[in-house]
Motif scaffolding. Structure first.
Motif, PDB file in Angstrom:
ATOM      1  N   MET A  65      26.643  44.008  51.682  1.00  0.00           N
ATOM      2  CA  MET A  65      26.288  45.443  51.371  1.00  0.00           C
ATOM      3  C   MET A  65      25.784  45.634  49.889  1.00  0.00           C
ATOM      4  N   ASN A  66      25.785  44.698  49.193  1.00  0.00           N
ATOM      5  CA  ASN A  66      25.272  44.914  47.642  1.00  0.00           C
ATOM      6  C   ASN A  66      26.160  45.643  46.960  1.00  0.00           C
ATOM      7  N   HIS A  67      27.621  45.660  47.091  1.00  0.00           N
ATOM      8  CA  HIS A  67      28.545  46.706  46.594  1.00  0.00           C
ATOM      9  C   HIS A  67      29.154  45.979  45.298  1.00  0.00           C
ATOM     10  N   GLU A  68      29.114  46.911  44.220  1.00  0.00           N
ATOM     11  CA  GLU A  68      29.537  46.594  42.790  1.00  0.00           C
ATOM     12  C   GLU A  68      31.015  46.185  43.099  1.00  0.00           C
ATOM     13  N   TYR A  69      31.894  47.027  43.544  1.00  0.00           N
ATOM     14  CA  TYR A  69      33.420  47.209  43.703  1.00  0.00           C
ATOM     15  C   TYR A  69      33.799  46.340  44.743  1.00  0.00           C
ATOM     16  N   MET A  70      34.911  45.639  44.411  1.00  0.00           N
ATOM     17  CA  MET A  70      35.575  44.753  45.538  1.00  0.00           C
ATOM     18  C   MET A  70      37.110  44.716  45.090  1.00  0.00           C
ATOM     19  N   SER A  71      38.109  44.550  46.117  1.00  0.00           N
ATOM     20  CA  SER A  71      39.221  44.870  45.856  1.00  0.00           C
ATOM     21  C   SER A  71      39.988  44.112  46.990  1.00  0.00           C
ATOM     22  N   TRP A  72      41.176  43.620  46.306  1.00  0.00           N
ATOM     23  CA  TRP A  72      42.235  43.056  47.447  1.00  0.00           C
ATOM     24  C   TRP A  72      43.608  43.878  47.494  1.00  0.00           C
ATOM     25  N   TYR A  73      44.295  43.862  48.694  1.00  0.00           N
ATOM     26  CA  TYR A  73      45.164  44.612  48.778  1.00  0.00           C
ATOM     27  C   TYR A  73      46.149  43.867  49.764  1.00  0.00           C
ATOM     28  N   ARG A  74      47.465  43.951  49.809  1.00  0.00           N
ATOM     29  CA  ARG A  74      48.481  43.462  50.595  1.00  0.00           C
ATOM     30  C   ARG A  74      49.336  44.393  51.285  1.00  0.00           C
ATOM     31  N   GLN A  75      49.603  44.216  52.365  1.00  0.00           N
ATOM     32  CA  GLN A  75      50.061  45.389  53.484  1.00  0.00           C
ATOM     33  C   GLN A  75      51.526  44.654  53.874  1.00  0.00           C
ATOM     34  N   ASP A  76      52.528  45.451  53.553  1.00  0.00           N
ATOM     35  CA  ASP A  76      53.982  44.851  54.117  1.00  0.00           C
ATOM     36  C   ASP A  76      54.549  46.025  54.681  1.00  0.00           C
ATOM     37  N   PRO A  77      55.281  45.851  55.654  1.00  0.00           N
ATOM     38  CA  PRO A  77      56.177  47.066  56.360  1.00  0.00           C
ATOM     39  C   PRO A  77      57.037  47.706  55.429  1.00  0.00           C
ATOM     40  N   GLY A  78      56.979  48.863  55.794  1.00  0.00           N
ATOM     41  CA  GLY A  78      57.788  49.705  54.542  1.00  0.00           C
ATOM     42  C   GLY A  78      57.373  49.889  53.347  1.00  0.00           C
ATOM     43  N   LEU A  79      56.126  49.058  53.019  1.00  0.00           N
ATOM     44  CA  LEU A  79      55.620  49.187  51.608  1.00  0.00           C
ATOM     45  C   LEU A  79      54.128  49.897  51.557  1.00  0.00           C
ATOM     46  N   GLY A  80      53.424  49.799  52.624  1.00  0.00           N
ATOM     47  CA  GLY A  80      52.091  50.011  53.011  1.00  0.00           C
ATOM     48  C   GLY A  80      51.330  49.162  52.172  1.00  0.00           C
ATOM     49  N   LEU A  81      50.115  49.669  51.885  1.00  0.00           N
ATOM     50  CA  LEU A  81      48.950  48.903  51.256  1.00  0.00           C
ATOM     51  C   LEU A  81      48.857  49.200  49.796  1.00  0.00           C
ATOM     52  N   ARG A  82      48.999  47.863  49.009  1.00  0.00           N
ATOM     53  CA  ARG A  82      49.193  47.882  47.718  1.00  0.00           C
ATOM     54  C   ARG A  82      48.053  46.853  47.131  1.00  0.00           C
ATOM     55  N   GLN A  83      47.267  47.526  46.132  1.00  0.00           N
ATOM     56  CA  GLN A  83      46.166  46.694  45.494  1.00  0.00           C
ATOM     57  C   GLN A  83      46.844  45.814  44.622  1.00  0.00           C
ATOM     58  N   ILE A  84      46.028  44.416  44.946  1.00  0.00           N
ATOM     59  CA  ILE A  84      46.439  43.253  44.006  1.00  0.00           C
ATOM     60  C   ILE A  84      45.655  43.236  42.745  1.00  0.00           C
ATOM     61  N   TYR A  85      44.271  43.071  42.982  1.00  0.00           N
ATOM     62  CA  TYR A  85      43.078  43.128  42.209  1.00  0.00           C
ATOM     63  C   TYR A  85      42.180  43.859  42.307  1.00  0.00           C
ATOM     64  N   TYR A  86      41.263  44.191  41.396  1.00  0.00           N
ATOM     65  CA  TYR A  86      40.084  44.770  41.868  1.00  0.00           C
ATOM     66  C   TYR A  86      38.799  44.251  40.929  1.00  0.00           C
ATOM     67  N   SER A  87      37.727  44.679  41.079  1.00  0.00           N
ATOM     68  CA  SER A  87      36.607  44.166  40.387  1.00  0.00           C
ATOM     69  C   SER A  87      35.370  45.257  40.454  1.00  0.00           C
ATOM     70  N   MET A  88      35.106  45.909  39.235  1.00  0.00           N
ATOM     71  CA  MET A  88      33.977  46.766  39.142  1.00  0.00           C
ATOM     72  C   MET A  88      32.559  46.095  39.274  1.00  0.00           C
ATOM     73  N   ASN A  89      32.477  44.735  38.976  1.00  0.00           N
ATOM     74  CA  ASN A  89      31.239  44.345  39.058  1.00  0.00           C
ATOM     75  C   ASN A  89      31.387  42.852  38.742  1.00  0.00           C
ATOM     76  N   VAL A  90      30.071  41.960  38.743  1.00  0.00           N
ATOM     77  CA  VAL A  90      30.352  40.506  38.391  1.00  0.00           C
ATOM     78  C   VAL A  90      30.900  40.182  37.005  1.00  0.00           C
ATOM     79  N   GLU A  91      31.798  39.381  37.179  1.00  0.00           N
ATOM     80  CA  GLU A  91      32.674  38.914  35.923  1.00  0.00           C
ATOM     81  C   GLU A  91      33.530  39.900  35.206  1.00  0.00           C
ATOM     82  N   VAL A  92      34.061  40.852  35.973  1.00  0.00           N
ATOM     83  CA  VAL A  92      34.794  42.011  35.763  1.00  0.00           C
ATOM     84  C   VAL A  92      35.955  42.256  36.608  1.00  0.00           C
ATOM     85  N   THR A  93      36.926  41.826  36.274  1.00  0.00           N
ATOM     86  CA  THR A  93      38.272  42.046  37.191  1.00  0.00           C
ATOM     87  C   THR A  93      39.314  42.792  36.336  1.00  0.00           C
ATOM     88  N   ASP A  94      40.197  43.308  36.954  1.00  0.00           N
ATOM     89  CA  ASP A  94      41.300  44.087  36.568  1.00  0.00           C
ATOM     90  C   ASP A  94      42.716  44.131  37.523  1.00  0.00           C
TER      91      ASP A  94
END
Lengths: 114, 114
Positions: free
Chosen positions: A27-56
């Motif tokens: 979809m040519n999206h700038e923002y991408m992100s990874w989450y993990r989901q665990d019972p009782g803890l819900g979805l938690r963000q691991i890393y995200y990226s605002m654009n190429v070569e930009v991660t946090d």
């Protein structure tokens, strides 16, 4: 069809064996992100990226690495997986930098680390 | 940092009734809140966004409200149907600025019985 794809969908591995989960969006999206989901803890963000070569870091980055060399791909790397990384993982993307924009999620990767 | 709480883990209602789900935030008033639906084993799907200057948003049988005094967003499904059974998640940003990590509530699982 606009979509986020993840591979593999299911993975069983052993402690310490490096693995990569791929994520790709068409979809040519700038923002991408990874989450993990665990019972009782819900979805938690691991890393995200605002654009190429930009991660946090998100909420739970320990034990994970990411890279964003191309706009469409955002792989999640586990250099030395441990059993506490057994989880359901989701990749997501959204248009632009704007936090208001909806995220599109992939189908998930169920990872088991023995 | 911001915390998001969805007080009810589970909500059971009868078909045709209105389901009301709650999302509370603990610190500053967020610039927006998003609501997602998640079916078992699948990625979340975006439903609605409400911004801080909006009191209410509607989409078909769905309605979201935002009360900055109560630090709360309510998500309503009117004339509920068994097909509405799913987990509903609220989402906002972890800090009140662009390009920050995102936080999901743990979700409320809605069961609509016929």
């Amino acid at each position: 069809e606009a979509q986020v794809t993840q591979n593999p969908r299911y993975l069983i591995t052993v402690t310490g064996k490096k693995l990569t989960v791929t994520c790709s969006q068409n979809m040519n999206h700038e923002y991408m992100s990874w989450y993990r989901q665990d019972p009782g803890l819900g979805l938690r963000q691991i890393y995200y990226s605002m654009n190429v070569e930009v991660t946090d870091k998100g909420d739970v980055p320990e034990g994970y690495k990411v890279s964003r060399k191309e706009k469409r791909n955002f792989p999640l790397i586990l250099e030395s997986p441990s059993p506490n990384q057994t989880s359901l993982y989701f990749c997501a993307s959204r248009q632009g930098r704007g936090a208001y924009n909806e995220q599109f999620f992939g189908p998930g990767t169920r990872l088991t680390v023995l | 940092s911001q915390k998001i709480e969805q007080n009810s883990e589970a909500l059971n209602i009868q078909e045709g009734k209105t389901a009301t789900l709650t999302c509370n935030y603990t610190n500053y008033s967020p610039a927006y809140l998003q609501w997602y639906r998640q079916d078992p084993g699948r990625g979340p799907v975006f439903l609605l966004l409400i911004r801080e200057n909006e009191k209410e948003k509607r989409k078909e049988r769905l309605k979201v409200t935002f009360d900055t005094t109560l630090k709360q967003s309510l998500f309503h499904i009117t004339a509920s149907q068994p097909a509405d059974s799913a987990t509903y998640l609220c989402l906002t940003s972890g800090a009140n600025q662009a390009g920050t990590a995102l936080i999901f509530g743990k979700g409320t699982t809605l069961s609509v019985s016929s």
